[in-house]
Scaffold this motif. Structure first.
Motif, PDB file in Angstrom:
ATOM      1  N   ARG A  87       1.004  -1.258  -0.096  1.00 28.86           N
ATOM      2  CA  ARG A  87       0.043  -0.090   0.071  1.00 28.86           C
ATOM      3  C   ARG A  87       0.864   1.213  -0.059  1.00 28.86           C
ATOM      4  NH1 ARG A  87      -5.370   0.797   1.653  1.00 28.86           N
ATOM      5  NH2 ARG A  87      -6.141   2.923   2.088  1.00 28.86           N
ATOM      6  N   GLU A  89      -0.102   5.658  -0.201  1.00 26.84           N
ATOM      7  CA  GLU A  89      -0.907   6.696   0.048  1.00 26.84           C
ATOM      8  C   GLU A  89       0.118   8.028  -0.260  1.00 26.84           C
ATOM      9  OE1 GLU A  89      -3.891   6.610   3.009  1.00 26.84           O
ATOM     10  OE2 GLU A  89      -3.430   4.535   3.204  1.00 26.84           O
ATOM     11  N   TRP A 100      -6.168  13.351  -3.457  1.00 27.79           N
ATOM     12  CA  TRP A 100      -5.376  12.208  -2.821  1.00 27.79           C
ATOM     13  C   TRP A 100      -5.223  10.692  -3.593  1.00 27.79           C
ATOM     14  CZ3 TRP A 100      -8.935  15.286  -1.112  1.00 27.79           C
ATOM     15  CH2 TRP A 100      -8.623  16.354  -0.078  1.00 27.79           C
ATOM     16  N   ILE A 102      -4.454   6.294  -3.476  1.00 26.29           N
ATOM     17  CA  ILE A 102      -4.206   5.443  -2.528  1.00 26.29           C
ATOM     18  C   ILE A 102      -3.973   4.314  -3.681  1.00 26.29           C
ATOM     19  CG2 ILE A 102      -5.012   3.843  -0.909  1.00 26.29           C
ATOM     20  CD1 ILE A 102      -6.932   6.130  -0.050  1.00 26.29           C
TER      21      ILE A 102
END
Length: 214
Positions: A87, A89, A100, A102
């Protein structure tokens, strides 16, 4: 073996979500597909400058947690979460606006599923172009990544050539992906006429056609 664009496009999935994010009304543009490689290799392709420039854009800065990055001629931001190879971000800051992203990776079948969520405020830009405002650009990124995974030693994909951007193949891609984002917006509850008008503005923008007066 030649790269199969139709197979890549058939592997793509898209979704639009309505949500509140950090206290503001927002929309999430979500794309995903399974790439025929393992998570470590795909993570490296997404996070190392040498590989990023081969399929996306040259990048500078500190590619680590809390580091600031900058894509050449495009967005920059701060990496706010990093859990390799699962992951990532980051903020996405461009032309005075902030959104944003992700990115998540997960094993699936014989490959790795890469999902990207781009969360954007519902502002005038969104109201004009809809999810295609960022979605079509990310579709081009997913295409570049697919070509890179297929031929990782290639210096740059064909999409990096300015001549390709106005080619019949590119124009068809802008149309098909803009339409796909309209369908995703409608599935999220957007008025059909509004969604298709926004998609047509997006298609015109990428095709180099005037969008004023629409």
């Amino acid at each position: 073996m030649d790269f199969d664009l139709a197979t890549h496009l058939g592997s793509m999935s898209r979704r639009v979500e309505t949500l509140q994010y950090q206290g503001i009304a927002a929309k999430a543009v979500v794309l995903w597909r399974v790439y025929p490689t393992d998570a470590d290799d795909l993570w490296e392709a997404l996070t190392t400058p040498d590989r990023l420039r081969r399929w996306f854009l040259p990048v500078s800065g500190d590619l680590k947690l809390n580091g600031r990055y900058q894509f050449e001629g495009n967005a920059g931001g701060i990496i706010t979460a990093c859990d390799p190879p699962r992951r990532l971000e980051a903020t996405w800051e461009f032309a005075g606006g902030k959104s944003w992203v992700i990115a998540t990776l997960a094993p699936e079948g014989q490959g790795t599923r890469f999902e990207l969520r781009h969360i954007a405020p519902v502002d005038d830009h969104w109201k004009t172009f809809g999810p295609g405002a960022v979605g079509v650009g990310w579709d081009l990124g997913f295409l570049g990544l697919a070509r890179h995974v297929d031929a990782p030693e290639a210096a740059r994909p064909p999409e990096a050539n300015p001549d390709w951007m106005a080619s019949p193949e590119a124009l068809a891609l802008y149309r098909s992906t803009s339409t796909a984002w309209a369908e995703a917006a409608i599935a999220d509850g957007e008025d059909e006429a509004t969604a298709r008008q926004s998609a047509e503005r997006t298609r015109k923008f990428y095709s180099g056609e005037p969008t004023t007066g629409d």
